[in-house]
Design an enzyme around this catalytic site. Structure first.
Site, PDB file in Angstrom:
ATOM      1  N   MET A  15      60.456  58.319  34.218  1.00  0.00           N
ATOM      2  CA  MET A  15      61.176  59.554  33.925  1.00  0.00           C
ATOM      3  C   MET A  15      62.638  59.261  33.611  1.00  0.00           C
ATOM      4  SD  MET A  15      60.631  62.734  33.524  1.00  0.00           S
ATOM      5  CE  MET A  15      61.936  63.692  32.747  1.00  0.00           C
ATOM      6  N   GLY A  99      64.484  67.436  40.203  1.00  0.00           N
ATOM      7  CA  GLY A  99      63.073  67.606  39.873  1.00  0.00           C
ATOM      8  C   GLY A  99      62.170  66.846  40.821  1.00  0.00           C
ATOM      9  N   THR A 101      59.889  66.015  43.943  1.00  0.00           N
ATOM     10  CA  THR A 101      58.960  66.832  44.726  1.00  0.00           C
ATOM     11  C   THR A 101      58.640  66.145  46.048  1.00  0.00           C
ATOM     12  OG1 THR A 101      57.009  65.830  43.671  1.00  0.00           O
ATOM     13  CG2 THR A 101      57.943  67.802  42.642  1.00  0.00           C
ATOM     14  N   ASN A 125      59.137  71.709  38.832  1.00  0.00           N
ATOM     15  CA  ASN A 125      58.773  71.315  37.478  1.00  0.00           C
ATOM     16  C   ASN A 125      59.823  71.870  36.517  1.00  0.00           C
ATOM     17  OD1 ASN A 125      57.430  71.135  34.836  1.00  0.00           O
ATOM     18  ND2 ASN A 125      55.644  70.564  36.034  1.00  0.00           N
ATOM     19  N   HIS A 156      47.225  63.941  37.899  1.00  0.00           N
ATOM     20  CA  HIS A 156      48.405  63.139  37.564  1.00  0.00           C
ATOM     21  C   HIS A 156      48.038  61.659  37.507  1.00  0.00           C
ATOM     22  CE1 HIS A 156      50.683  66.784  38.592  1.00  0.00           C
ATOM     23  NE2 HIS A 156      51.672  66.255  37.901  1.00  0.00           N
ATOM     24  N   HIS A 157      48.978  60.869  37.053  1.00  0.00           N
ATOM     25  CA  HIS A 157      48.814  59.425  36.935  1.00  0.00           C
ATOM     26  C   HIS A 157      48.618  58.758  38.296  1.00  0.00           C
ATOM     27  CE1 HIS A 157      53.008  59.078  38.308  1.00  0.00           C
ATOM     28  NE2 HIS A 157      53.214  60.139  37.548  1.00  0.00           N
ATOM     29  N   LYS A 160      51.550  58.502  41.181  1.00  0.00           N
ATOM     30  CA  LYS A 160      52.149  59.635  41.899  1.00  0.00           C
ATOM     31  C   LYS A 160      51.820  59.527  43.380  1.00  0.00           C
ATOM     32  CE  LYS A 160      52.814  64.652  41.698  1.00  0.00           C
ATOM     33  NZ  LYS A 160      54.282  64.486  41.708  1.00  0.00           N
ATOM     34  N   THR A 167      54.236  71.051  41.533  1.00  0.00           N
ATOM     35  CA  THR A 167      53.942  72.149  40.613  1.00  0.00           C
ATOM     36  C   THR A 167      52.735  72.955  41.086  1.00  0.00           C
ATOM     37  OG1 THR A 167      54.835  70.889  38.761  1.00  0.00           O
ATOM     38  CG2 THR A 167      53.370  72.727  38.220  1.00  0.00           C
TER      39      THR A 167
END
Length: 268
Positions: A15, A99, A101, A125, A156-157, A160, A167
């Site tokens: 990211m 962002g 989480t 998100n 998700h990938h 994570k 989200t």
């Protein structure tokens, strides 16, 4: 035109790289700092080197160096790291777009407290599409308040580390709040063995982890004779980066306060 001076936390991560690239491409933003953990193999290297677009900013683990010229910090790292960055930013008046989480209640309280010293956009998100989806879920929940079972499925990938995703939890919170329920009481996060019939007031969650899935979320409203599915699928992290830059622009005239993407997009 005012140019926003933005630093990126976790600058060598997936990211982080997307944020560095998006900041370079936007006309009203400039990369002012690149922060990473002391163990990073990329410390001392140019933040844009792996993208083939040198940014002229070296990655550092020293807050006083990485944030010296920044007015904003965009942070998509991990709770423990974000809270350290938060403390520094609050003391030095650096605005934050968070962002990250997986925060517990104490972490969320720390963010709220820091917002009394600096301006913060905090959202699970940053995608514009996801936040419009949340608004659609409010509308759907009002209409499907009786006779419909609600399930949330997210994927998700493989990298994570938290589940369900922030989200997915936000989707559950939006639906529960709309229905006058407490997600902590009605959320069902696992089903194993003989579970008995489904409680009609419950909101179920299912988690998938695999490959390089950026982020898929589907909310299922299952009634008798029909079902409605509201989905959002991310094909690139660029949507989170673009949303983060919109959040930074929103904070331009804010000195303090805690905001979310509904505030940024005018959805409140």
């Amino acid at each position: 035109m005012t140019v926003l001076k933005i630093a990126v936390a976790g600058a060598s991560g997936r990211m982080g790289k997307m944020l560095v690239e998006s900041i370079a491409e936007a006309q009203d933003t400039v990369l002012a700092g690149a922060l990473d953990i002391p163990e990073s193999a990329f410390l001392g290297s140019d933040a844009g080197a792996t993208l083939g677009k040198p940014a002229g900013v070296l990655i550092s683990s020293d807050f006083s160096i990485a944030l010296a010229d920044a007015d904003y910090l965009i942070d998509f790292t991990r709770p423990e790291g974000t809270l350290k960055h938060l403390e520094y930013c609050a003391e030095h008046g650096i605005k934050m777009i968070i962002g990250t989480t997986g925060f517990d209640e104490a972490g969320k309280a720390a963010i709220a407290a820091a917002a009394e010293k600096t301006a913060i956009v905090f959202a699970p998100n940053m995608s514009v599409g996801v936040n419009v989806t949340l608004k659609l879920l409010e509308m759907a929940a009002k209409s499907f308040s009786h006779g419909y079972d609600i399930e949330i499925v997210e994927a998700h990938h493989r990298h994570k580390i938290d589940a369900p995703s922030g989200t997915a939890l936000k989707m559950g919170e939006v639906i529960a709040d709309t229905l006058g329920r407490d997600l902590n009481e009605v959320g069902v996060f696992s089903r194993v063995g003989v579970t008995g019939e489904r409680d009609p007031s419950s909101i179920g969650f299912a988690t998938i982890r695999g490959g390089d899935i950026v982020g898929d979320h589907t909310v299922l409203f299952a009634g008798i004779g029909e079902r409605v599915e509201i989905s959002h699928k991310s094909s690139s992290r660029v949507t989170y980066a673009h949303g983060s830059l919109r959040a930074a622009r929103f904070l331009a005239d804010k000195k303090t306060g805690l905001y979310d993407m509904y505030d940024v997009l005018g959805l409140n």
